[in-house]
Design an enzyme around this catalytic site. Sequence first.
Site, PDB file in Angstrom:
ATOM      1  N   ARG A  86      33.062  49.282  29.916  1.00  0.00           N
ATOM      2  CA  ARG A  86      34.163  50.037  29.535  1.00  0.00           C
ATOM      3  C   ARG A  86      34.419  49.968  27.982  1.00  0.00           C
ATOM      4  O   ARG A  86      33.408  49.778  27.292  1.00  0.00           O
ATOM      5  CB  ARG A  86      35.437  49.725  30.327  1.00  0.00           C
ATOM      6  CG  ARG A  86      35.435  50.013  31.897  1.00  0.00           C
ATOM      7  CD  ARG A  86      36.435  49.631  32.608  1.00  0.00           C
ATOM      8  NE  ARG A  86      37.519  50.547  32.207  1.00  0.00           N
ATOM      9  CZ  ARG A  86      38.633  49.969  32.622  1.00  0.00           C
ATOM     10  NH1 ARG A  86      39.002  48.964  33.179  1.00  0.00           N
ATOM     11  NH2 ARG A  86      39.632  51.100  32.130  1.00  0.00           N
TER      12      ARG A  86
ATOM     13  N   HIS B 286      37.810  40.853  38.045  1.00  0.00           N
ATOM     14  CA  HIS B 286      38.435  41.975  37.546  1.00  0.00           C
ATOM     15  C   HIS B 286      37.589  43.392  38.636  1.00  0.00           C
ATOM     16  O   HIS B 286      36.597  43.244  39.134  1.00  0.00           O
ATOM     17  CB  HIS B 286      37.613  42.213  36.195  1.00  0.00           C
ATOM     18  CG  HIS B 286      38.136  41.434  35.049  1.00  0.00           C
ATOM     19  ND1 HIS B 286      39.453  41.422  34.778  1.00  0.00           N
ATOM     20  CD2 HIS B 286      37.600  40.398  34.602  1.00  0.00           C
ATOM     21  CE1 HIS B 286      39.550  40.499  33.898  1.00  0.00           C
ATOM     22  NE2 HIS B 286      38.406  39.760  33.759  1.00  0.00           N
TER      23      HIS B 286
ATOM     24  N   PRO C  43      49.371  41.950  34.369  1.00  0.00           N
ATOM     25  CA  PRO C  43      50.204  43.298  34.295  1.00  0.00           C
ATOM     26  C   PRO C  43      49.351  44.607  34.774  1.00  0.00           C
ATOM     27  O   PRO C  43      48.292  44.789  34.723  1.00  0.00           O
ATOM     28  CB  PRO C  43      50.299  43.466  32.693  1.00  0.00           C
ATOM     29  CG  PRO C  43      49.469  42.600  32.218  1.00  0.00           C
ATOM     30  CD  PRO C  43      49.131  41.491  33.130  1.00  0.00           C
ATOM     31  N   ASN C  44      50.569  45.448  35.336  1.00  0.00           N
ATOM     32  CA  ASN C  44      50.090  46.872  35.774  1.00  0.00           C
ATOM     33  C   ASN C  44      49.242  46.846  37.077  1.00  0.00           C
ATOM     34  O   ASN C  44      49.064  47.868  37.669  1.00  0.00           O
ATOM     35  CB  ASN C  44      49.445  47.630  34.781  1.00  0.00           C
ATOM     36  CG  ASN C  44      50.235  47.874  33.435  1.00  0.00           C
ATOM     37  OD1 ASN C  44      51.205  48.233  33.506  1.00  0.00           O
ATOM     38  ND2 ASN C  44      49.712  47.374  32.287  1.00  0.00           N
TER      39      ASN C  44
ATOM     40  N   TYR D 109      40.378  52.274  39.396  1.00  0.00           N
ATOM     41  CA  TYR D 109      40.781  50.958  40.236  1.00  0.00           C
ATOM     42  C   TYR D 109      41.082  51.147  41.572  1.00  0.00           C
ATOM     43  O   TYR D 109      41.303  50.566  42.316  1.00  0.00           O
ATOM     44  CB  TYR D 109      42.316  50.631  39.623  1.00  0.00           C
ATOM     45  CG  TYR D 109      42.259  50.025  38.273  1.00  0.00           C
ATOM     46  CD1 TYR D 109      41.403  49.007  37.846  1.00  0.00           C
ATOM     47  CD2 TYR D 109      42.837  50.931  37.073  1.00  0.00           C
ATOM     48  CE1 TYR D 109      41.569  48.542  36.390  1.00  0.00           C
ATOM     49  CE2 TYR D 109      42.904  50.308  35.793  1.00  0.00           C
ATOM     50  CZ  TYR D 109      41.996  49.347  35.440  1.00  0.00           C
ATOM     51  OH  TYR D 109      41.739  48.922  34.050  1.00  0.00           O
TER      52      TYR D 109
ATOM     53  N   ASN E 148      43.306  37.556  37.912  1.00  0.00           N
ATOM     54  CA  ASN E 148      43.131  38.613  37.365  1.00  0.00           C
ATOM     55  C   ASN E 148      43.949  38.837  36.311  1.00  0.00           C
ATOM     56  O   ASN E 148      44.987  39.294  36.594  1.00  0.00           O
ATOM     57  CB  ASN E 148      43.075  39.812  38.171  1.00  0.00           C
ATOM     58  CG  ASN E 148      42.524  41.228  37.548  1.00  0.00           C
ATOM     59  OD1 ASN E 148      42.532  41.351  36.263  1.00  0.00           O
ATOM     60  ND2 ASN E 148      42.391  42.144  38.405  1.00  0.00           N
TER      61      ASN E 148
ATOM     62  N   GLU F  76      37.885  33.863  37.641  1.00  0.00           N
ATOM     63  CA  GLU F  76      38.286  35.200  36.796  1.00  0.00           C
ATOM     64  C   GLU F  76      37.737  36.390  37.523  1.00  0.00           C
ATOM     65  O   GLU F  76      36.667  36.564  37.867  1.00  0.00           O
ATOM     66  CB  GLU F  76      37.850  35.250  35.514  1.00  0.00           C
ATOM     67  CG  GLU F  76      38.381  36.618  34.742  1.00  0.00           C
ATOM     68  CD  GLU F  76      37.454  36.397  33.264  1.00  0.00           C
ATOM     69  OE1 GLU F  76      36.921  35.669  33.057  1.00  0.00           O
ATOM     70  OE2 GLU F  76      37.887  37.311  32.509  1.00  0.00           O
TER      71      GLU F  76
END
Length: 149
Positions: A106, A99, A9-10, A22, A73, A97
Amino acid sequence: MKLLVLNGPNLNLLGLREPEIYGKQDYAALVQFVENAAEEAGFEADVRQTNHEGVLVDWIQEAYGRYDGIVINPAAYTHTSVAIPDALKAVQIPAVEVHLSDVSKREPFRQVSYVSYAAVKTIKGLGFEGYREAIRFLKEYLDDQGGNA
Ligand code: DQA
């Protein structure tokens, strides 16, 4: 060899979404980057994005017998989903995985990844380059396993 690249998502809002975290490049640029990196590594890649957890689960299930490796991701579902790692474990397709940001530096709620339990490796904080690293890692991993399909 066939590679499935899944984005959660997003991530379709890359460029617009918190560019200081990002980056300024959009989702189309990410797809192009990933397709190039996959081709360099000798993969035939299928790159997808969805905002829905169940769709990610469906795509992972459908990958059984069709794909040699998965780069994922899971975005926010990383920190909440048990269904995604369960699906990865079920199909037993090696998954890396990725990111874009360094989730370990974070907010506290980003420090937990359920998906990591089902991934052969996790790469974080390298932006788009993280996908290239994931693809290269998977290629070596599959070659070592004799997974040339
Ligand atoms: C992300 C990190 C997640 O915590 C966040 O929810 C995302 C993107 C990343 O690529 O850095 O949507 O997976």
